[in-house]
Design a protein around this motif. Structure first.
Motif, PDB file in Angstrom:
ATOM      1  N   PRO A 139     -52.093  42.265   1.593  1.00 57.46           N
ATOM      2  CA  PRO A 139     -53.248  43.153   1.426  1.00 57.46           C
ATOM      3  C   PRO A 139     -54.390  42.735   2.359  1.00 57.46           C
ATOM      4  CG  PRO A 139     -53.164  41.586  -0.372  1.00 57.46           C
ATOM      5  CD  PRO A 139     -51.926  41.344   0.457  1.00 57.46           C
ATOM      6  N   PHE A 140     -55.129  43.725   2.850  1.00 56.30           N
ATOM      7  CA  PHE A 140     -56.282  43.412   3.692  1.00 56.30           C
ATOM      8  C   PHE A 140     -57.387  44.423   3.460  1.00 56.30           C
ATOM      9  CE2 PHE A 140     -54.342  46.632   6.365  1.00 56.30           C
ATOM     10  CZ  PHE A 140     -55.419  47.245   6.993  1.00 56.30           C
ATOM     11  N   ASP A 141     -58.558  44.066   3.930  1.00 57.44           N
ATOM     12  CA  ASP A 141     -59.719  44.948   3.855  1.00 57.44           C
ATOM     13  C   ASP A 141     -60.657  44.544   4.982  1.00 57.44           C
ATOM     14  OD1 ASP A 141     -61.491  46.897   2.917  1.00 57.44           O
ATOM     15  OD2 ASP A 141     -61.087  46.374   0.828  1.00 57.44           O
TER      16      ASP A 141
ATOM     17  N   VAL B 129     -57.651  39.253   5.545  1.00 60.44           N
ATOM     18  CA  VAL B 129     -56.274  39.367   5.053  1.00 60.44           C
ATOM     19  C   VAL B 129     -56.085  38.344   3.936  1.00 60.44           C
ATOM     20  CG1 VAL B 129     -53.828  39.308   5.642  1.00 60.44           C
ATOM     21  CG2 VAL B 129     -55.508  40.071   7.346  1.00 60.44           C
ATOM     22  N   LEU B 130     -55.607  38.786   2.798  1.00 59.01           N
ATOM     23  CA  LEU B 130     -55.492  37.916   1.627  1.00 59.01           C
ATOM     24  C   LEU B 130     -54.080  37.352   1.501  1.00 59.01           C
ATOM     25  CD1 LEU B 130     -57.020  38.567  -1.851  1.00 59.01           C
ATOM     26  CD2 LEU B 130     -54.665  37.788  -1.673  1.00 59.01           C
TER      27      LEU B 130
ATOM     28  N   ALA C 294     -48.782  31.572  -3.422  1.00 57.98           N
ATOM     29  CA  ALA C 294     -47.373  31.437  -3.046  1.00 57.98           C
ATOM     30  C   ALA C 294     -47.161  31.742  -1.567  1.00 57.98           C
ATOM     31  CB  ALA C 294     -46.524  32.359  -3.912  1.00 57.98           C
ATOM     32  N   LYS C 295     -47.798  32.811  -1.077  1.00 59.41           N
ATOM     33  CA  LYS C 295     -47.610  33.177   0.324  1.00 59.41           C
ATOM     34  C   LYS C 295     -48.353  32.224   1.253  1.00 59.41           C
ATOM     35  CE  LYS C 295     -46.610  38.007  -0.631  1.00 59.41           C
ATOM     36  NZ  LYS C 295     -47.014  39.430  -0.481  1.00 59.41           N
ATOM     37  N   ALA C 296     -49.497  31.704   0.806  1.00 62.20           N
ATOM     38  CA  ALA C 296     -50.205  30.704   1.607  1.00 62.20           C
ATOM     39  C   ALA C 296     -49.372  29.435   1.732  1.00 62.20           C
ATOM     40  CB  ALA C 296     -51.561  30.400   0.977  1.00 62.20           C
ATOM     41  N   ALA C 297     -48.670  29.074   0.651  1.00 64.88           N
ATOM     42  CA  ALA C 297     -47.822  27.887   0.696  1.00 64.88           C
ATOM     43  C   ALA C 297     -46.647  28.083   1.644  1.00 64.88           C
ATOM     44  CB  ALA C 297     -47.322  27.556  -0.705  1.00 64.88           C
ATOM     45  N   MET C 298     -46.105  29.317   1.684  1.00 65.38           N
ATOM     46  CA  MET C 298     -44.985  29.591   2.587  1.00 65.38           C
ATOM     47  C   MET C 298     -45.373  29.374   4.045  1.00 65.38           C
ATOM     48  SD  MET C 298     -43.347  33.012   0.848  1.00 65.38           S
ATOM     49  CE  MET C 298     -42.260  33.257   2.260  1.00 65.38           C
ATOM     50  N   LEU C 299     -46.633  29.730   4.389  1.00 60.68           N
ATOM     51  CA  LEU C 299     -47.109  29.579   5.765  1.00 60.68           C
ATOM     52  C   LEU C 299     -47.886  28.279   5.958  1.00 60.68           C
ATOM     53  CD1 LEU C 299     -48.255  33.253   6.473  1.00 60.68           C
ATOM     54  CD2 LEU C 299     -46.088  32.168   7.039  1.00 60.68           C
TER      55      LEU C 299
ATOM     56  N   ALA D 219     -55.233  30.069  -3.015  1.00 61.54           N
ATOM     57  CA  ALA D 219     -55.181  31.308  -2.242  1.00 61.54           C
ATOM     58  C   ALA D 219     -56.001  31.130  -0.964  1.00 61.54           C
ATOM     59  CB  ALA D 219     -55.729  32.466  -3.071  1.00 61.54           C
ATOM     60  N   ALA D 220     -55.767  32.013  -0.004  1.00 60.92           N
ATOM     61  CA  ALA D 220     -56.477  31.902   1.279  1.00 60.92           C
ATOM     62  C   ALA D 220     -56.795  33.294   1.803  1.00 60.92           C
ATOM     63  CB  ALA D 220     -55.641  31.128   2.297  1.00 60.92           C
ATOM     64  N   VAL D 221     -57.844  33.375   2.605  1.00 61.43           N
ATOM     65  CA  VAL D 221     -58.225  34.618   3.271  1.00 61.43           C
ATOM     66  C   VAL D 221     -58.389  34.326   4.758  1.00 61.43           C
ATOM     67  CG1 VAL D 221     -60.008  36.384   3.531  1.00 61.43           C
ATOM     68  CG2 VAL D 221     -59.342  35.607   1.242  1.00 61.43           C
ATOM     69  N   LEU D 222     -57.669  35.102   5.566  1.00 56.98           N
ATOM     70  CA  LEU D 222     -57.751  34.966   7.023  1.00 56.98           C
ATOM     71  C   LEU D 222     -58.752  35.978   7.563  1.00 56.98           C
ATOM     72  CD1 LEU D 222     -56.488  33.625   9.594  1.00 56.98           C
ATOM     73  CD2 LEU D 222     -54.937  35.600   9.662  1.00 56.98           C
TER      74      LEU D 222
END
Length: 301
Positions: free
Chosen positions: A193-195, A209-210, A214-219, A227-230
């Motif tokens: 998801p992004f905004d 980009v959120l 789990a997805k932050a750990a994968m990368l 959690a992380a926001v790019l």
């Protein structure tokens, strides 16, 4: 009478299933509603000979109750299946009021900490406001419940640390610092998801980009469980800037495009609305069928 009663009970069961397990595409299928209508019609037609053959007023009233209940429930179920609007999810910013046709106004809470405990309110004409939580709430021909979704609370500062106003020209609330993340984008094979938001004082447009924990750990972004926001910062004409990408993991402040940016990922409720047969009409129909069935089966005094 057994065939009439069986058909009526099947109609009631089909309609009650739409209320007990709402939101299934099956309920809007043409064959499902045709079958329900056929059962109700069979109950009505078959009851005529049973009614003429009945030898007591009690037996005739039981037949009338069963047929009336089947017809009432069937009409409620078919009307919902063929005429009701599609399921929808209402996503609103803090403090936003969203009008839903045929239902009322869904009012989203204003909370600084974006706590998932904060409930959405449903405001209907001639009704007191009610809180919509995780448990289903029945309102006429609709069933509502709140479901948590990930959002990002963003802060922007200049190089001296002074706070800068964040705007969302394309967002639900122009001045809200809460990004609802309603769009999707693929990055490194992940659908994320992004905004975006603007920083008018710095003439910057920022895309966010959120990444869930789990997805932050994968990368391998940040620490595990965060959690992380790019952030990607462009100028006011959407042109890329040097050193304009930064990752805010776990609410850390990062420098990107001449700005100090910080994002806090939290949950905020959205409201899922599904159509269902009218609860009151269905209850009346089921009660009539049940009363007729009991009167038929129970022995005479």
């Amino acid at each position: 009478m057994s065939g009439v009663l069986a058909a009526a009970l099947l109609v009631v069961a089909a309609v009650v299933a739409e209320i007990a397990v709402p939101g299934r595409d099956l309920y809007h299928a043409g064959w499902y509603n045709v079958a329900m209508g056929a059962l109700a019609i069979y109950a009505i037609v078959a009851s005529r000979s049973r009614f003429r053959a009945a030898r007591s007023t009690r037996a005739r009233l039981a037949i009338v109750a069963v047929v009336a209940g089947a017809a009432t429930s069937g009409i409620a179920g078919i009307a919902s299946g063929l005429l009701a609007p599609d399921n929808q999810t209402i996503v609103g910013a803090p403090g936003q009021r969203v009008r839903v046709e045929g239902l009322g106004v869904v009012s989203f809470p204003i909370v600084a900490d974006l706590s998932n405990d904060a409930s959405v309110a449903l405001e209907r004409p001639l009704h007191a406001p009610v809180a919509i939580g995780a448990r289903p709430h029945y309102a006429g021909n609709f069933i509502l419940h709140a479901s948590p979704r990930d959002v990002a609370y963003v802060e922007a500062r200049d190089s001296r640390g002074s706070h800068l106003t964040v705007t969302q020209p394309m967002g639900a609330a122009f001045l809200s610092p809460v990004l609802l993340m309603e769009h999707r984008q693929s990055i490194a094979g992940l659908n994320l998801p992004f905004d975006s938001f603007n920083v008018p004082a710095a003439r910057r447009v920022v895309k966010a980009v959120l990444f869930t924990p789990a997805k932050a750990a994968m990368l391998r972004m940040g620490r595990i469980g965060e959690a992380a926001v790019l952030f990607a910062v462009d100028d006011q004409n959407d042109r890329p800037l040097p050193h304009a990408i930064g990752l805010s993991a776990g609410g850390a402040t990062v420098s990107a495009g001449g700005l100090l940016l910080r994002a806090t990922v939290a949950t905020y409720p959205a409201v899922e609305i599904v159509s269902a047969p009218n609860i009151l009409v269905t209850a009346i129909g089921a009660l009539l069928v049940f009363t007729g069935a009991v009167s038929t089966i129970a022995p005479r005094r």
